[in-house]
Motif scaffolding. Structure first.
Motif, PDB file in Angstrom:
ATOM      1  N   UNK A 177       0.812  -1.223   0.000  1.00  0.00           N
ATOM      2  CA  UNK A 177       0.000   0.000   0.000  1.00  0.00           C
ATOM      3  C   UNK A 177       0.849   1.280   0.000  1.00  0.00           C
ATOM      4  N   UNK A 178       2.182   1.145  -0.170  1.00  0.00           N
ATOM      5  CA  UNK A 178       3.073   2.308  -0.021  1.00  0.00           C
ATOM      6  C   UNK A 178       2.655   3.483  -0.922  1.00  0.00           C
ATOM      7  N   UNK A 179       2.253   3.215  -2.164  1.00  0.00           N
ATOM      8  CA  UNK A 179       1.887   4.321  -3.072  1.00  0.00           C
ATOM      9  C   UNK A 179       0.627   5.035  -2.574  1.00  0.00           C
ATOM     10  N   UNK A 180      -0.299   4.261  -2.024  1.00  0.00           N
ATOM     11  CA  UNK A 180      -1.531   4.869  -1.461  1.00  0.00           C
ATOM     12  C   UNK A 180      -1.173   5.742  -0.247  1.00  0.00           C
ATOM     13  N   UNK A 181      -0.265   5.229   0.573  1.00  0.00           N
ATOM     14  CA  UNK A 181       0.149   6.022   1.751  1.00  0.00           C
ATOM     15  C   UNK A 181       0.819   7.315   1.293  1.00  0.00           C
ATOM     16  N   UNK A 182       1.591   7.230   0.194  1.00  0.00           N
ATOM     17  CA  UNK A 182       2.283   8.421  -0.320  1.00  0.00           C
ATOM     18  C   UNK A 182       1.271   9.505  -0.660  1.00  0.00           C
ATOM     19  N   UNK A 183       0.168   9.105  -1.273  1.00  0.00           N
ATOM     20  CA  UNK A 183      -0.867  10.094  -1.633  1.00  0.00           C
ATOM     21  C   UNK A 183      -1.448  10.758  -0.390  1.00  0.00           C
ATOM     22  N   UNK A 184      -1.734   9.945   0.620  1.00  0.00           N
ATOM     23  CA  UNK A 184      -2.302  10.494   1.858  1.00  0.00           C
ATOM     24  C   UNK A 184      -1.312  11.469   2.500  1.00  0.00           C
ATOM     25  N   UNK A 185      -0.036  11.094   2.538  1.00  0.00           N
ATOM     26  CA  UNK A 185       0.970  11.952   3.172  1.00  0.00           C
ATOM     27  C   UNK A 185       1.046  13.296   2.451  1.00  0.00           C
ATOM     28  N   UNK A 186       1.019  13.244   1.108  1.00  0.00           N
ATOM     29  CA  UNK A 186       1.073  14.494   0.340  1.00  0.00           C
ATOM     30  C   UNK A 186      -0.174  15.332   0.612  1.00  0.00           C
ATOM     31  N   UNK A 187      -1.334  14.681   0.626  1.00  0.00           N
ATOM     32  CA  UNK A 187      -2.584  15.418   0.912  1.00  0.00           C
ATOM     33  C   UNK A 187      -2.545  16.094   2.280  1.00  0.00           C
ATOM     34  N   UNK A 188      -1.876  15.440   3.230  1.00  0.00           N
ATOM     35  CA  UNK A 188      -1.814  15.985   4.594  1.00  0.00           C
ATOM     36  C   UNK A 188      -0.700  17.014   4.766  1.00  0.00           C
ATOM     37  N   UNK A 189       0.024  17.298   3.680  1.00  0.00           N
ATOM     38  CA  UNK A 189       1.027  18.363   3.749  1.00  0.00           C
ATOM     39  C   UNK A 189       2.400  17.935   4.238  1.00  0.00           C
ATOM     40  N   UNK A 190       2.658  16.615   4.276  1.00  0.00           N
ATOM     41  CA  UNK A 190       4.005  16.142   4.658  1.00  0.00           C
ATOM     42  C   UNK A 190       4.970  16.524   3.535  1.00  0.00           C
ATOM     43  N   UNK A 191       6.087  17.164   3.899  1.00  0.00           N
ATOM     44  CA  UNK A 191       6.984  17.720   2.878  1.00  0.00           C
ATOM     45  C   UNK A 191       8.233  16.875   2.618  1.00  0.00           C
ATOM     46  N   UNK A 192       8.503  15.871   3.448  1.00  0.00           N
ATOM     47  CA  UNK A 192       9.667  15.010   3.204  1.00  0.00           C
ATOM     48  C   UNK A 192       9.387  13.618   3.750  1.00  0.00           C
ATOM     49  N   UNK A 193       9.755  12.617   2.961  1.00  0.00           N
ATOM     50  CA  UNK A 193       9.588  11.233   3.423  1.00  0.00           C
ATOM     51  C   UNK A 193      10.893  10.465   3.185  1.00  0.00           C
ATOM     52  N   UNK A 194      11.059   9.383   3.938  1.00  0.00           N
ATOM     53  CA  UNK A 194      12.116   8.434   3.595  1.00  0.00           C
ATOM     54  C   UNK A 194      11.457   7.251   2.896  1.00  0.00           C
TER      55      UNK A 194
END
Ligand SMILES: Cc1cc2nc3c(=O)[nH]c(=O)nc-3n(C[C@H](O)[C@H](O)[C@H](O)COP(=O)(O)O)c2cc1C
Length: 301
Positions: A76-93
């Protein structure tokens, strides 16, 4: 200000590594409040809404920036990526697999991507795929790793020489000595896991924290999981697995890890931790850990 702090918007270039089911919002927020960069973990999340909920709970506790980890092994990593972007997270590992599919998706949404590697070739590949920074994670680190076995001391300068993007050192860093050593090797930041388990804010069970505090340098071993291995504390269950008396079935599920890591059932799962456990001797607040790390003079000549 280091390039890493600038990229992350944190006061110090100290990232709290993602740690499966024990990256509770209180821990992540405490790290960001103390000037580091907290990371939520999504490796064991089973639904994108769980991820959104954790981000929102963390936002309630801090106004400072924090990030999250995307674990490529989780389908589900790609789905989580979308949620993180929607929530305004600006950097991920991004860890535990190829970042090639996630990087364009995250860059499209203006999210910086830091790729975790344990070998020079993987660092070159991540840079070619567009990584904004690299975490070079040596084999002394706690948690999931491959079979390369390259130590932080060797890996970090090799990766620094091989890529042009900033490099963050991980594995075996627990205090100001480790922080300064990482910088001397050419890193521009550090990612720290194990030391943050032995903090007041981490949700890990007391047995887990106390075992980290009590063990010496032989306190961890590598548990073979088939496609990967886990550096973990040498609990009776880990010893059985290291000797081949027990297989890896059912010990690496979200439920098993919650039982073991949060509730303290040592037969449910192994306790991931790095070799630095041997020099962690106390349970501190997150702020105490970070301030000693960046400003401390522990055993300086
Ligand atoms: C309990 C535990 C769980 C971890 N889970 C993850 C994870 O979910 N994703 C990840 O990228 N790294 C994970 N790691 C690695 C850490 O993020 C970090 O890179 C590592 O702990 C650094 O080495 P150290 O333990 O010597 O500080 C984990 C480490 C530990 C100790």
């Amino acid at each position: 200000m280091s390039r890493i702090s600038e990229m992350l918007g944190s006061r110090y270039p100290v990232i709290q590594g993602a740690m499966g089911v024990i990256c509770n919002p209180e821990l992540v927020a405490a790290v960001s409040e103390a000037g580091g960069f907290g990371l939520l973990a999504t490796a064991f999340a089973e639904d994108p809404e769980m991820v959104r909920d954790e981000v929102r709970r963390t936002k309630e506790l801090t106004d400072n920036p924090f990030g999250a980890n995307l674990f490529v092994m989780n389908p589900l990593a790609a789905k989580f990526a979308e949620v993180l972007a929607e929530e305004g997270i600006r950097a991920v590992t991004v860890s535990a697999g190829s970042p090639k599919e996630l990087i364009p998706l995250l860059h499209d949404k203006c999210v910086k991507v830091i790729v975790v590697v344990s070998a020079v070739n993987a660092a070159r590949g991540a840079e070619a795929a567009g990584a904004d920074a690299i975490v070079a994670e040596g084999a002394e680190s706690g948690g999931v790793q491959g079979f390369q076995g390259i130590s932080t001391m060797v890996l970090v300068p090799s990766v620094v020489d091989a890529v042009n993007v900033p490099v963050i050192a991980a594995g075996g860093i627990g205090d100001s000595r480790g922080y300064r050593a990482a910088m001397a090797l050419g890193a521009q930041g550090v990612q720290v896991g194990t030391r943050f388990i032995a903090t007041k804010e981490c949700i890990a069970n007391g047995i887990y924290k106390n075992t980290i505090v009590e063990v010496g340098e032989f306190g961890t071993g590598l548990v073979n999981m088939g496609r990967f291995q886990i550096r973990a504390l040498r609990t009776p269950l880990a010893e059985k697995m290291i000797k081949g008396e027990k297989g890896p079935d059912n010990i690496f599920t979200p439920a098993a890890l919650k039982e073991a890591w949060i509730k303290g059932d040592l037969e449910a799962g192994v306790l991931a931790a790095g070799q630095i456990s041997g020099s962690v001797h106390d349970i501190l607040s997150v702020r105490e850990v970070i301030e000693e790390m960046v400003d401390g003079e522990k055993r300086s000549p």
